[in-house]
Design a protein around this motif. Structure first.
Motif, PDB file in Angstrom:
ATOM      1  N   GLY A   1       9.912  -5.317 -13.141  1.00 60.86           N
ATOM      2  CA  GLY A   1       9.812  -4.094 -12.360  1.00 60.86           C
ATOM      3  C   GLY A   1       8.573  -3.264 -12.615  1.00 60.86           C
ATOM      4  O   GLY A   1       8.409  -2.193 -12.024  1.00 60.86           O
ATOM      5  N   LYS A   2       7.670  -3.715 -13.503  1.00 61.29           N
ATOM      6  CA  LYS A   2       6.443  -2.974 -13.762  1.00 61.29           C
ATOM      7  C   LYS A   2       5.503  -3.093 -12.568  1.00 61.29           C
ATOM      8  O   LYS A   2       5.580  -4.044 -11.781  1.00 61.29           O
ATOM      9  N   LEU A   3       4.620  -2.108 -12.418  1.00 56.16           N
ATOM     10  CA  LEU A   3       3.703  -2.073 -11.294  1.00 56.16           C
ATOM     11  C   LEU A   3       2.261  -2.162 -11.764  1.00 56.16           C
ATOM     12  O   LEU A   3       1.905  -1.612 -12.806  1.00 56.16           O
ATOM     13  N   LYS A   4       1.442  -2.859 -10.983  1.00 55.42           N
ATOM     14  CA  LYS A   4       0.024  -3.015 -11.291  1.00 55.42           C
ATOM     15  C   LYS A   4      -0.795  -2.445 -10.138  1.00 55.42           C
ATOM     16  O   LYS A   4      -0.541  -2.768  -8.977  1.00 55.42           O
ATOM     17  N   GLU A   5      -1.750  -1.611 -10.459  1.00 54.86           N
ATOM     18  CA  GLU A   5      -2.637  -1.069  -9.429  1.00 54.86           C
ATOM     19  C   GLU A   5      -3.674  -2.127  -9.066  1.00 54.86           C
ATOM     20  O   GLU A   5      -4.386  -2.624  -9.930  1.00 54.86           O
ATOM     21  N   LYS A   6      -3.744  -2.463  -7.775  1.00 58.74           N
ATOM     22  CA  LYS A   6      -4.668  -3.509  -7.324  1.00 58.74           C
ATOM     23  C   LYS A   6      -5.895  -2.956  -6.611  1.00 58.74           C
ATOM     24  O   LYS A   6      -6.862  -3.686  -6.386  1.00 58.74           O
ATOM     25  N   HIS A   7      -5.853  -1.710  -6.209  1.00 60.12           N
ATOM     26  CA  HIS A   7      -7.021  -1.092  -5.576  1.00 60.12           C
ATOM     27  C   HIS A   7      -7.076   0.355  -6.025  1.00 60.12           C
ATOM     28  O   HIS A   7      -6.073   1.058  -5.985  1.00 60.12           O
TER      29      HIS A   7
ATOM     30  N   LEU B   1      -7.591  -2.705   3.606  1.00 57.43           N
ATOM     31  CA  LEU B   1      -6.888  -3.967   3.850  1.00 57.43           C
ATOM     32  C   LEU B   1      -7.843  -5.151   3.983  1.00 57.43           C
ATOM     33  O   LEU B   1      -7.418  -6.306   3.863  1.00 57.43           O
ATOM     34  N   LYS B   2      -9.120  -4.876   4.224  1.00 59.51           N
ATOM     35  CA  LYS B   2     -10.112  -5.951   4.311  1.00 59.51           C
ATOM     36  C   LYS B   2     -10.628  -6.382   2.944  1.00 59.51           C
ATOM     37  O   LYS B   2     -11.324  -7.394   2.828  1.00 59.51           O
ATOM     38  N   HIS B   3     -10.289  -5.602   1.902  1.00 57.17           N
ATOM     39  CA  HIS B   3     -10.765  -5.929   0.564  1.00 57.17           C
ATOM     40  C   HIS B   3     -10.084  -7.205   0.077  1.00 57.17           C
ATOM     41  O   HIS B   3      -8.869  -7.384   0.261  1.00 57.17           O
ATOM     42  N   PRO B   4     -10.837  -8.129  -0.548  1.00 53.45           N
ATOM     43  CA  PRO B   4     -10.249  -9.411  -0.982  1.00 53.45           C
ATOM     44  C   PRO B   4      -9.032  -9.269  -1.890  1.00 53.45           C
ATOM     45  O   PRO B   4      -8.103 -10.079  -1.803  1.00 53.45           O
ATOM     46  N   ASP B   5      -9.013  -8.231  -2.734  1.00 52.30           N
ATOM     47  CA  ASP B   5      -7.902  -8.071  -3.673  1.00 52.30           C
ATOM     48  C   ASP B   5      -6.592  -7.676  -2.992  1.00 52.30           C
ATOM     49  O   ASP B   5      -5.520  -7.838  -3.567  1.00 52.30           O
ATOM     50  N   VAL B   6      -6.677  -7.150  -1.765  1.00 51.33           N
ATOM     51  CA  VAL B   6      -5.465  -6.659  -1.107  1.00 51.33           C
ATOM     52  C   VAL B   6      -5.299  -7.222   0.300  1.00 51.33           C
ATOM     53  O   VAL B   6      -4.464  -6.740   1.068  1.00 51.33           O
ATOM     54  N   SER B   7      -6.057  -8.242   0.648  1.00 50.39           N
ATOM     55  CA  SER B   7      -6.000  -8.784   2.007  1.00 50.39           C
ATOM     56  C   SER B   7      -4.632  -9.378   2.338  1.00 50.39           C
ATOM     57  O   SER B   7      -4.287  -9.515   3.513  1.00 50.39           O
ATOM     58  N   ASP B   8      -3.850  -9.738   1.307  1.00 52.86           N
ATOM     59  CA  ASP B   8      -2.518 -10.296   1.549  1.00 52.86           C
ATOM     60  C   ASP B   8      -1.423  -9.236   1.477  1.00 52.86           C
ATOM     61  O   ASP B   8      -0.235  -9.554   1.399  1.00 52.86           O
ATOM     62  N   CYS B   9      -1.807  -7.956   1.515  1.00 52.12           N
ATOM     63  CA  CYS B   9      -0.831  -6.857   1.520  1.00 52.12           C
ATOM     64  C   CYS B   9      -0.170  -6.792   2.898  1.00 52.12           C
ATOM     65  O   CYS B   9      -0.852  -6.682   3.909  1.00 52.12           O
ATOM     66  N   LYS B  10       1.150  -6.833   2.927  1.00 50.00           N
ATOM     67  CA  LYS B  10       1.877  -6.864   4.193  1.00 50.00           C
ATOM     68  C   LYS B  10       2.817  -5.678   4.390  1.00 50.00           C
ATOM     69  O   LYS B  10       3.586  -5.655   5.349  1.00 50.00           O
ATOM     70  N   THR B  11       2.767  -4.711   3.472  1.00 46.22           N
ATOM     71  CA  THR B  11       3.673  -3.567   3.556  1.00 46.22           C
ATOM     72  C   THR B  11       2.912  -2.277   3.285  1.00 46.22           C
ATOM     73  O   THR B  11       2.092  -2.225   2.370  1.00 46.22           O
ATOM     74  N   ILE B  12       3.175  -1.264   4.075  1.00 48.23           N
ATOM     75  CA  ILE B  12       2.635   0.073   3.829  1.00 48.23           C
ATOM     76  C   ILE B  12       3.803   1.028   3.649  1.00 48.23           C
ATOM     77  O   ILE B  12       4.673   1.130   4.515  1.00 48.23           O
TER      78      ILE B  12
ATOM     79  N   ASP C   1      -3.789  10.255   0.307  1.00 46.79           N
ATOM     80  CA  ASP C   1      -4.066   9.589  -0.966  1.00 46.79           C
ATOM     81  C   ASP C   1      -3.550   8.164  -0.871  1.00 46.79           C
ATOM     82  O   ASP C   1      -2.358   7.953  -0.620  1.00 46.79           O
ATOM     83  N   ILE C   2      -4.400   7.167  -1.065  1.00 42.09           N
ATOM     84  CA  ILE C   2      -4.011   5.780  -0.818  1.00 42.09           C
ATOM     85  C   ILE C   2      -4.325   4.915  -2.036  1.00 42.09           C
ATOM     86  O   ILE C   2      -5.407   5.001  -2.618  1.00 42.09           O
ATOM     87  N   THR C   3      -3.385   4.066  -2.397  1.00 40.94           N
ATOM     88  CA  THR C   3      -3.617   3.066  -3.430  1.00 40.94           C
ATOM     89  C   THR C   3      -2.782   1.839  -3.093  1.00 40.94           C
ATOM     90  O   THR C   3      -1.971   1.850  -2.158  1.00 40.94           O
ATOM     91  N   VAL C   4      -2.975   0.758  -3.838  1.00 33.97           N
ATOM     92  CA  VAL C   4      -2.238  -0.481  -3.606  1.00 33.97           C
ATOM     93  C   VAL C   4      -1.637  -0.950  -4.923  1.00 33.97           C
ATOM     94  O   VAL C   4      -2.328  -0.980  -5.950  1.00 33.97           O
ATOM     95  N   HIS C   5      -0.370  -1.301  -4.900  1.00 34.11           N
ATOM     96  CA  HIS C   5       0.327  -1.802  -6.079  1.00 34.11           C
ATOM     97  C   HIS C   5       0.766  -3.249  -5.879  1.00 34.11           C
ATOM     98  O   HIS C   5       1.016  -3.679  -4.751  1.00 34.11           O
TER      99      HIS C   5
ATOM    100  N   MET D   1       0.846  -1.191   0.000  1.00 34.17           N
ATOM    101  CA  MET D   1       0.000   0.000   0.000  1.00 34.17           C
ATOM    102  C   MET D   1       0.878   1.236   0.000  1.00 34.17           C
ATOM    103  O   MET D   1       1.892   1.292   0.696  1.00 34.17           O
ATOM    104  N   ILE D   2       0.503   2.236  -0.791  1.00 31.04           N
ATOM    105  CA  ILE D   2       1.166   3.531  -0.757  1.00 31.04           C
ATOM    106  C   ILE D   2       0.232   4.502  -0.056  1.00 31.04           C
ATOM    107  O   ILE D   2      -0.895   4.727  -0.498  1.00 31.04           O
ATOM    108  N   LEU D   3       0.712   5.069   1.044  1.00 30.65           N
ATOM    109  CA  LEU D   3      -0.050   6.059   1.796  1.00 30.65           C
ATOM    110  C   LEU D   3       0.665   7.398   1.616  1.00 30.65           C
ATOM    111  O   LEU D   3       1.714   7.634   2.204  1.00 30.65           O
ATOM    112  N   ASP D   4       0.101   8.228   0.766  1.00 30.81           N
ATOM    113  CA  ASP D   4       0.678   9.543   0.480  1.00 30.81           C
ATOM    114  C   ASP D   4      -0.030  10.566   1.352  1.00 30.81           C
ATOM    115  O   ASP D   4      -1.149  10.995   1.054  1.00 30.81           O
ATOM    116  N   ALA D   5       0.610  10.942   2.444  1.00 22.45           N
ATOM    117  CA  ALA D   5       0.035  11.919   3.371  1.00 22.45           C
ATOM    118  C   ALA D   5       0.645  13.283   3.087  1.00 22.45           C
ATOM    119  O   ALA D   5       1.787  13.550   3.453  1.00 22.45           O
TER     120      ALA D   5
END
Length: 610
Positions: free
Chosen positions: A262-268, A396-407, A252-256, A242-246
């Motif tokens: 090295g390419k990035l995919k937006e997951k949320h 973080l409760k969303h199924p697409d990102v529930s396995d996200c372990k880094t912010i 502003d929050i999104t998940v990659h 997760m990227i938390l841009d404060a």
């Protein structure tokens, strides 16, 4: 996009702004080696960014100064009582957040005078653009007395790089520009910033709109940023973070997800709110109002602008306490001018005012200083922290990102030890990564993005997009409600139907063209038609008039008139197709006249001229 040898970024923030750049050859050798502007702040210290403060001359068209210099000069004008005809704007970026925007939008300066918002933004961007070009053309960044040796080496490498790649002066069209905006901004706000940048002299074909959390994500993927549990550069393909841009205005929050090569995919899809550092400033201002009253604070701003600006600057420093400061009283200096004004207006000293307030048990007065209990000071952060942690928890409760372990925490407000501490408490099982100089991650990442826009391979749509159509099978054969039926050229039709092209949550790849949809204009001799484009927060909207829907723009399509259709009273051909192109940070639409085969790619016009 023309051939360029420099990628430059303008980070236009709510509270602070700056620019950065790198040469093409430098990027190939060392992607994170980016030259960022350093500003001389009051007291001759060096600041990474300048305040987003703009002073415009009385003609309302000419910029006088920007940043610290604008604040200093306006303070001088105010104290000499010669400021009334000048325009002074501060922290105006948030005027574009969550509002209906058109080209006639106006902004009020600190004294209530109005100018076109486009003018205010364009002049600010022009200052930053011209400052960058001037610096590049000097061949090096001016060495400040407090700069480190490393910065001198970087300055020399800039000069060498310029000589190696080009001998003539750099101009705007030699640079690929990236203007950063919050990812949660809507399409109209992004287009507004694009048009302001073009008005500022940035060539249209050389301009990218970069999304702030994406830019930070790009930069930090190149860094061996270590915390107690891992590193961003160690994340393997398939890992999510997760990227938390404060920032100053928004969080502003999104998940990659880390992709191949090295390419990035937006997951949320990007989300967030106006919970940034300025929310803390607002709570502190409310605190001062409760003690001293609104009238005294307003008079202080009128009569002692320079001291007011210094008070804001001092509080900005206090917001970024060190870890050792946690739990300790926070000392805030109250200038002599304020105490004198307070005595004249209320007959009270600083100490007497505190003793009469509801905070008398929480503040100790010592000379010109207030020593505030830490828990009271921490309370200024409550709204921002609670809204941020609540939103992160929901994502973080969303199924697409529930396995996200880094912010990954970036942006200037991420430097706040209080925000960091609350994030660590709220998410003890998550690795919290904070890069060095988190407020520069965005602008440096934007420079990298300018060199390689394909680094973000996939994005997730925030809205459902489509067009408005009529349904020619009205009457008893149609299930649409009767209120949406109308007689058009003798045919009973359903109107205002949302024809969906792409749906919310859909994954789109960079430059990927969606399926074409064919449409038939109503009038046979029409040589042009306006296609209304709509968005919706619902996956399956029915009518464009539904509460979830919003008209976001218009597309003009050239047509070949249907002469035969004109003779017999209805169209026999002359259709046109429309397809959306997503994956970038802006919406593009391709329209084609089927009769002539003529087609055009255009960026959707999302702004009204009202």
């Amino acid at each position: 996009m023309s051939d360029v040898f420099i990628s430059a970024a303008i980070d236009f923030g709510t509270t602070f702004s700056s620019w950065a750049f790198s040469f093409k050859h430098t990027f190939k050798q060392e992607p994170t080696r980016v030259t960022a502007r350093r500003w001389k702040s009051p007291g001759n210290s060096i600041s990474q960014k300048a305040p987003t403060s703009l002073l415009i001359m009385p003609d309302g068209e000419t910029i006088d100064s920007f940043g610290y210099e604008a604040e200093r000069k306006y303070a001088t004008l105010s104290e000499e009582d010669t400021h009334t005809e000048w325009y002074f704007f501060q922290r105006f970026k948030m005027q574009l957040y969550s509002k209906t925007i058109d080209r006639r939008l106006k902004l009020k300066d600190v004294s209530g005078k109005q100018l076109l918002a486009k003018t205010v933004f364009a002049l600010s961007i022009k200052f930053l653009k011209d400052d960058l070009i001037s610096t590049v053309n000097k061949g090096l960044i001016k060495k400040e007395s407090t700069c480190e040796v490393k910065e001198k080496d970087e300055a020399n490498s800039v000069e060498e790089g310029a000589q190696a790649e080009r001998s003539s002066a750099v101009e705007g069209h030699d640079i690929r520009w990236v203007l950063t905006v919050p990812a949660i901004w809507d399409d109209a706000a992004k287009q507004f910033m694009r048009e302001a940048a073009e008005e500022a002299g940035i060539p249209k074909d050389n301009l990218y709109i970069g999304l702030e959390p994406e830019a930070a994500s790009i930069f930090c993927r190149f860094l061996p940023v270590m915390d107690r549990k891992g590193s961003m550069s160690d994340l393997q393909p398939g890992s999510k973070y997760m990227i938390l841009d404060a920032g100053g205005g928004t969080v502003d929050i999104t998940v990659h997800e880390v992709g191949d090569e090295g390419k990035l995919k937006e997951k949320h899809k990007a989300s967030g709110g106006n919970w940034g550092g300025t929310k803390v400033d607002q709570e502190y201002h409310t605190f001062l109002q409760k003690i001293f009253g609104k009238a005294i604070l307003k008079k202080m701003e009128r009569c002692h602008m320079e001291d007011c600006l210094q008070m804001k600057c001092d509080f900005e420093v206090k917001k970024r306490l060190s870890e050792a400061d946690l739990g300790q009283k926070v000392t805030v200096r109250i200038p002599a001018s304020f105490q004198e004004l307070l005595q004249n207006e209320s007959g009270l000293t600083l100490k007497q005012s505190i003793e009469r307030s509801c905070y008398k048990k929480n503040i100790v007065v010592s000379g010109d200083k207030m020593r505030i209990d830490f828990e009271l000071f921490r309370g200024f952060f409550d709204i921002s922290v609670k809204e941020t942690t609540k939103h992160v928890s929901t994502i973080l409760k969303h199924p697409d990102v529930s396995d996200c372990k880094t912010i990954l925490m970036v942006g200037g407000f991420s430097d706040s030890i209080i925000l960091q501490d609350e994030m660590l408490k709220a998410f003890p099982d998550i690795s919290i990564v904070i890069p060095p100089e988190p407020e520069l991650s965005i602008i440096k990442g934007a420079v990298i993005f300018g060199h390689d826009p394909s680094v973000i391979a996939e994005r997730k749509l925030k809205f459902t997009y489509g067009t408005v159509v009529i349904h020619k099978k009205g009457g008893s054969e149609c299930n649409h409600r009767r209120g949406k039926r109308k007689n058009i050229m003798g045919v009973l039709c359903c109107i205002d139907i949302f024809d969906v092209h792409v749906r919310i949550g859909q994954i789109v790849r960079l430059g990927e063209e969606q399926a074409e949809r064919e449409y038939m204009p109503i009038h046979p001799l029409a040589d042009e038609t306006n296609v209304q484009i709509f968005s919706s927060t619902k996956e399956n909207p029915t009518f464009v008039t539904d509460e979830s829907c919003k008209r976001i723009g218009t597309l003009k399509v050239s047509l070949t008139p249907d002469l035969l259709g004109a003779l017999i009273g209805f169209r026999t051909g002359g259709s046109f197709t429309v397809s959306f192109i997503f994956g970038g940070t802006e919406i593009k639409v391709k329209a084609k006249d089927t009769a002539s085969g003529k087609e055009a790619d255009v960026i959707l016009d999302c702004l009204d001229d009202m």
